[in-house]
Design a protein around this motif. Sequence first.
Motif, PDB file in Angstrom:
ATOM      1  N   LEU A 128     -19.862 -48.626 -29.052  1.00 32.53           N
ATOM      2  CA  LEU A 128     -18.667 -49.224 -29.641  1.00 32.53           C
ATOM      3  C   LEU A 128     -18.501 -50.664 -29.186  1.00 32.53           C
ATOM      4  CD1 LEU A 128     -16.291 -48.464 -31.471  1.00 32.53           C
ATOM      5  CD2 LEU A 128     -15.054 -47.759 -29.426  1.00 32.53           C
ATOM      6  N   ALA A 129     -18.739 -50.935 -27.916  1.00 32.42           N
ATOM      7  CA  ALA A 129     -18.640 -52.297 -27.390  1.00 32.42           C
ATOM      8  C   ALA A 129     -19.686 -53.205 -28.031  1.00 32.42           C
ATOM      9  CB  ALA A 129     -18.810 -52.285 -25.875  1.00 32.42           C
ATOM     10  N   LEU A 130     -20.902 -52.695 -28.187  1.00 33.93           N
ATOM     11  CA  LEU A 130     -21.950 -53.476 -28.840  1.00 33.93           C
ATOM     12  C   LEU A 130     -21.577 -53.796 -30.282  1.00 33.93           C
ATOM     13  CD1 LEU A 130     -25.068 -51.547 -27.493  1.00 33.93           C
ATOM     14  CD2 LEU A 130     -24.212 -53.745 -26.695  1.00 33.93           C
ATOM     15  N   ALA A 131     -21.029 -52.811 -30.976  1.00 27.93           N
ATOM     16  CA  ALA A 131     -20.641 -53.011 -32.378  1.00 27.93           C
ATOM     17  C   ALA A 131     -19.504 -54.011 -32.508  1.00 27.93           C
ATOM     18  CB  ALA A 131     -20.239 -51.676 -32.997  1.00 27.93           C
ATOM     19  N   PHE A 132     -18.532 -53.962 -31.600  1.00 30.06           N
ATOM     20  CA  PHE A 132     -17.434 -54.926 -31.657  1.00 30.06           C
ATOM     21  C   PHE A 132     -17.930 -56.337 -31.399  1.00 30.06           C
ATOM     22  CE2 PHE A 132     -14.059 -51.561 -30.766  1.00 30.06           C
ATOM     23  CZ  PHE A 132     -13.629 -51.579 -32.078  1.00 30.06           C
ATOM     24  N   GLY A 133     -18.908 -56.480 -30.531  1.00 29.13           N
ATOM     25  CA  GLY A 133     -19.470 -57.804 -30.291  1.00 29.13           C
ATOM     26  C   GLY A 133     -20.127 -58.374 -31.535  1.00 29.13           C
ATOM     27  N   VAL A 134     -20.931 -57.553 -32.186  1.00 34.87           N
ATOM     28  CA  VAL A 134     -21.638 -58.005 -33.388  1.00 34.87           C
ATOM     29  C   VAL A 134     -20.659 -58.233 -34.546  1.00 34.87           C
ATOM     30  CG1 VAL A 134     -23.337 -57.318 -35.128  1.00 34.87           C
ATOM     31  CG2 VAL A 134     -23.803 -56.935 -32.713  1.00 34.87           C
ATOM     32  N   SER A 135     -19.693 -57.316 -34.724  1.00 35.53           N
ATOM     33  CA  SER A 135     -18.765 -57.444 -35.856  1.00 35.53           C
ATOM     34  C   SER A 135     -17.814 -58.616 -35.705  1.00 35.53           C
ATOM     35  CB  SER A 135     -17.966 -56.148 -36.034  1.00 35.53           C
ATOM     36  OG  SER A 135     -17.098 -55.955 -34.936  1.00 35.53           O
ATOM     37  N   SER A 136     -17.621 -59.089 -34.475  1.00 33.96           N
ATOM     38  CA  SER A 136     -16.728 -60.236 -34.286  1.00 33.96           C
ATOM     39  C   SER A 136     -17.454 -61.559 -34.457  1.00 33.96           C
ATOM     40  CB  SER A 136     -16.082 -60.181 -32.899  1.00 33.96           C
ATOM     41  OG  SER A 136     -17.070 -60.354 -31.904  1.00 33.96           O
ATOM     42  N   GLY A 137     -18.754 -61.508 -34.690  1.00 30.34           N
ATOM     43  CA  GLY A 137     -19.518 -62.734 -34.896  1.00 30.34           C
ATOM     44  C   GLY A 137     -20.234 -63.200 -33.640  1.00 30.34           C
ATOM     45  N   ALA A 138     -20.048 -62.532 -32.525  1.00 26.81           N
ATOM     46  CA  ALA A 138     -20.742 -62.867 -31.284  1.00 26.81           C
ATOM     47  C   ALA A 138     -22.006 -62.009 -31.184  1.00 26.81           C
ATOM     48  CB  ALA A 138     -19.821 -62.611 -30.088  1.00 26.81           C
ATOM     49  N   THR A 139     -22.599 -61.997 -30.035  1.00 20.00           N
ATOM     50  CA  THR A 139     -23.786 -61.178 -29.835  1.00 20.00           C
ATOM     51  C   THR A 139     -23.390 -59.805 -29.293  1.00 20.00           C
ATOM     52  OG1 THR A 139     -24.078 -61.944 -27.561  1.00 20.00           O
ATOM     53  CG2 THR A 139     -25.155 -63.230 -29.296  1.00 20.00           C
ATOM     54  N   ALA A 140     -24.328 -58.885 -29.345  1.00 20.63           N
ATOM     55  CA  ALA A 140     -24.079 -57.551 -28.788  1.00 20.63           C
ATOM     56  C   ALA A 140     -23.873 -57.642 -27.280  1.00 20.63           C
ATOM     57  CB  ALA A 140     -25.242 -56.627 -29.116  1.00 20.63           C
ATOM     58  N   ALA A 141     -24.580 -58.553 -26.641  1.00 24.18           N
ATOM     59  CA  ALA A 141     -24.422 -58.735 -25.197  1.00 24.18           C
ATOM     60  C   ALA A 141     -23.012 -59.202 -24.852  1.00 24.18           C
ATOM     61  CB  ALA A 141     -25.447 -59.728 -24.670  1.00 24.18           C
ATOM     62  N   ALA A 142     -22.438 -60.057 -25.695  1.00 29.14           N
ATOM     63  CA  ALA A 142     -21.065 -60.521 -25.452  1.00 29.14           C
ATOM     64  C   ALA A 142     -20.083 -59.359 -25.545  1.00 29.14           C
ATOM     65  CB  ALA A 142     -20.693 -61.603 -26.464  1.00 29.14           C
ATOM     66  N   GLY A 143     -20.301 -58.459 -26.470  1.00 29.72           N
ATOM     67  CA  GLY A 143     -19.444 -57.284 -26.570  1.00 29.72           C
ATOM     68  C   GLY A 143     -19.563 -56.393 -25.357  1.00 29.72           C
ATOM     69  N   LEU A 144     -20.771 -56.239 -24.842  1.00 30.32           N
ATOM     70  CA  LEU A 144     -20.995 -55.420 -23.653  1.00 30.32           C
ATOM     71  C   LEU A 144     -20.345 -56.039 -22.424  1.00 30.32           C
ATOM     72  CD1 LEU A 144     -22.374 -52.931 -22.497  1.00 30.32           C
ATOM     73  CD2 LEU A 144     -24.423 -54.318 -22.172  1.00 30.32           C
ATOM     74  N   VAL A 145     -20.535 -57.339 -22.233  1.00 29.66           N
ATOM     75  CA  VAL A 145     -19.938 -58.026 -21.080  1.00 29.66           C
ATOM     76  C   VAL A 145     -18.421 -57.969 -21.156  1.00 29.66           C
ATOM     77  CG1 VAL A 145     -19.660 -60.284 -19.988  1.00 29.66           C
ATOM     78  CG2 VAL A 145     -21.922 -59.498 -20.662  1.00 29.66           C
ATOM     79  N   THR A 146     -17.879 -58.174 -22.342  1.00 33.31           N
ATOM     80  CA  THR A 146     -16.430 -58.115 -22.512  1.00 33.31           C
ATOM     81  C   THR A 146     -15.895 -56.730 -22.180  1.00 33.31           C
ATOM     82  OG1 THR A 146     -16.576 -59.792 -24.238  1.00 33.31           O
ATOM     83  CG2 THR A 146     -14.571 -58.490 -24.162  1.00 33.31           C
ATOM     84  N   ALA A 147     -16.583 -55.682 -22.597  1.00 30.99           N
ATOM     85  CA  ALA A 147     -16.145 -54.321 -22.306  1.00 30.99           C
ATOM     86  C   ALA A 147     -16.180 -54.031 -20.809  1.00 30.99           C
ATOM     87  CB  ALA A 147     -17.008 -53.319 -23.055  1.00 30.99           C
ATOM     88  N   ILE A 148     -17.207 -54.536 -20.131  1.00 29.18           N
ATOM     89  CA  ILE A 148     -17.313 -54.307 -18.684  1.00 29.18           C
ATOM     90  C   ILE A 148     -16.204 -55.033 -17.946  1.00 29.18           C
ATOM     91  CG2 ILE A 148     -18.739 -54.761 -16.645  1.00 29.18           C
ATOM     92  CD1 ILE A 148     -21.191 -54.255 -18.493  1.00 29.18           C
ATOM     93  N   ILE A 149     -16.002 -56.304 -18.275  1.00 29.16           N
ATOM     94  CA  ILE A 149     -14.950 -57.075 -17.602  1.00 29.16           C
ATOM     95  C   ILE A 149     -13.584 -56.476 -17.897  1.00 29.16           C
ATOM     96  CG2 ILE A 149     -13.788 -59.315 -17.538  1.00 29.16           C
ATOM     97  CD1 ILE A 149     -16.561 -60.581 -17.947  1.00 29.16           C
ATOM     98  N   ALA A 150     -13.331 -56.132 -19.151  1.00 28.46           N
ATOM     99  CA  ALA A 150     -12.040 -55.529 -19.506  1.00 28.46           C
ATOM    100  C   ALA A 150     -11.853 -54.197 -18.800  1.00 28.46           C
ATOM    101  CB  ALA A 150     -11.953 -55.341 -21.015  1.00 28.46           C
ATOM    102  N   GLY A 151     -12.900 -53.415 -18.677  1.00 22.70           N
ATOM    103  CA  GLY A 151     -12.797 -52.134 -17.986  1.00 22.70           C
ATOM    104  C   GLY A 151     -12.433 -52.291 -16.529  1.00 22.70           C
TER     105      GLY A 151
END
Length: 114
Positions: free
Chosen positions: A38-61
């Motif tokens: 889900l984090a990877l998909a949110f990163g890609v769907s927002s126009g960023a990279t999948a890695a950005a979605g993963l990093v954002t999920a980790i920091i937010a968690g």
Amino acid sequence: MIKNYLTSLKQEFSGYNTAKLMKDIMAGLTVCAVALPLALAFGVSSGATAAAGLVTAIIAGVVIAVLGGASFQISGPTGAMSAVLVGIVASYGFAGRVFRVLCGGCTAAFSRYF
């Protein structure tokens, strides 16, 4: 303030044992199995990279785990859906949100046939 926090933390974990730790580890792995894609998909769907979605999920968690306090709080990558829905409502109104939910439901229901 910190003293009150530590006191409440000590009360929260009184009676915590190995069996409860193992159940928490299994629950954490289950949540990770759902939240990671889900984090990877949110990163890609927002126009960023999948890695950005993963990093954002980790920091937010981590931030939510440290500062969160309510059991009914929405946290993790699922909370990002709120931001996506706000953008849809701002652009297309409430009818756009209803349309998006229906399209998502129809896609999920009929995806096995296509």
